[in-house]
Design an enzyme around this catalytic site. Structure first.
Site, short mmCIF file in Angstrom:
data_model
loop_
_atom_site.label_atom_id
_atom_site.label_comp_id
_atom_site.label_asym_id
_atom_site.label_seq_id
_atom_site.Cartn_x
_atom_site.Cartn_y
_atom_site.Cartn_z
CB THR A 120 32.20 42.23 41.41
OG1 THR A 120 30.94 42.05 42.07
CG2 THR A 120 32.47 43.72 41.26
CE LYS A 127 28.71 44.64 43.75
NZ LYS A 127 29.19 43.26 43.67
CE LYS A 163 36.98 41.70 42.80
NZ LYS A 163 35.73 41.36 42.08
#
Length: 301
Positions: free
Chosen positions: A106, A181, A249
């Site tokens: 990611t 995502k 994050k």
């Protein structure tokens, strides 16, 4: 274009990064009959994997990628990704022209576009393919994989990714997987905060929340979060799942991309700060559903 658990012919695959996600993902590839060579920053982990699954381990990404038909990575962030892809010991330096690099990290859409361009210059292909489903999904081989890249390249690698992907879908061109995502994480952040508030409210109202969740889970409030995290919220258990550090994050990537494109994400920004509060409570490695502990602390004051 989407594929669901297609059968793939055996391929030579390099897998870079054997964390809580990568280790079982690489294992599923080996079980599916692919010839797998692994690389991990801590070589002992790669040697352990090779002993367990019968594959090979390599001491650099470049050496792992040599002779591979497909190179796959699952590492921590943009800089970790660049470190295993670029440079003299990076995967690109060892890959034969015409082969494909698939990244499950990611990361930012910018780094996906950057590495796609670098791959093109080197005569390689690149697919950004972040996943959803967490550690449990990786272990069970039922991840959702969101891909960005050329359609023909995706069609070639998708059956291989189906070894650990319940649904493998091409969203669009380079970077589209990472953007999808981000959409996923934005939606999850809002749902987890709402579920935390609902459970916290119900408990303070004196309700049997296990019963309430069972009832409303059959109606319009139903969700994956409610089914899989509602009861553990009630029980105040968070020593599992997707860590708060990782979520922060990911939300940071969402907020950076939103700032770049001029999109307002007020709820996401607020929930990100709530997660910062959880970190300050020592909850860096707690599951993301630990947002409710912040509410409990505020109520107890």
């Amino acid at each position: 274009m989407s594929t669901e658990n297609s059968q793939a012919k055996p391929r030579r695959v390099a897998f870079l990064g054997l964390g809580v996600m990568g280790y079982p993902m690489a294992g599923h590839l080996a079980r599916a009959g692919h010839q797998v060579t692994v690389y991990n920053r801590t070589k002992a982990k790669a040697d352990q994997w090779a002993a367990e699954f019968g594959g090979k381990s390599a001491d650099t990404p470049r050496n792992a990628a040599q002779d591979a038909d497909i190179v796959i990575s699952c590492v921590g962030n943009d800089n970790d990704l660049r470190s295993v892809v670029l440079g003299e010991s990076g995967a690109f330096a060892g890959m034969a022209k015409g082969t494909t690099y698939v990244d499950h990290t990611t990361a930012s859409a910018n780094v996906a576009r950057e590495l796609n361009a670098a791959a093109g210059e080197a005569g390689l292909h690149f697919v950004d393919a972040p996943v959803s489903g967490g550690e449990a999904g990786a272990q069970k081989g039922i991840l959702t994989i969101m891909c960005g890249g050329d359609e023909a390249v995706f069609a070639d690698v998708a059956p291989v990714l189906a070894a650990y992907g319940r649904a493998v879908t091409r969203i669009g061109g380079p970077g589209a997987g990472q953007l999808a995502k981000m959409v996923n994480q934005i939606a999850i952040a809002g749902m987890v905060q709402a579920l935390s508030e609902a459970v916290h409210f119900g408990q303070h109202a004196g309700l049997d929340m296990a019963l309430v969740l069972d009832v409303i889970g059959k109606g319009a409030a139903a969700s994956w979060q409610m089914d899989n995290r509602g009861r553990t919220m009630v029980e105040d258990r968070f020593d599992f799942g997707f860590a708060v550090d990782w979520m922060r994050k990911d939300l940071g990537l969402c907020l950076e991309e939103a700032q770049r494109t001029g999109v307002s994400l007020p709820v996401t920004a607020l929930v990100d700060q709530f997660y910062a509060d959880v970190q300050a409570m020592g909850g860096n490695r707690w599951d993301t559903s630990s947002l409710i502990r912040r509410l409990r602390r505020l109520t107890d004051k």
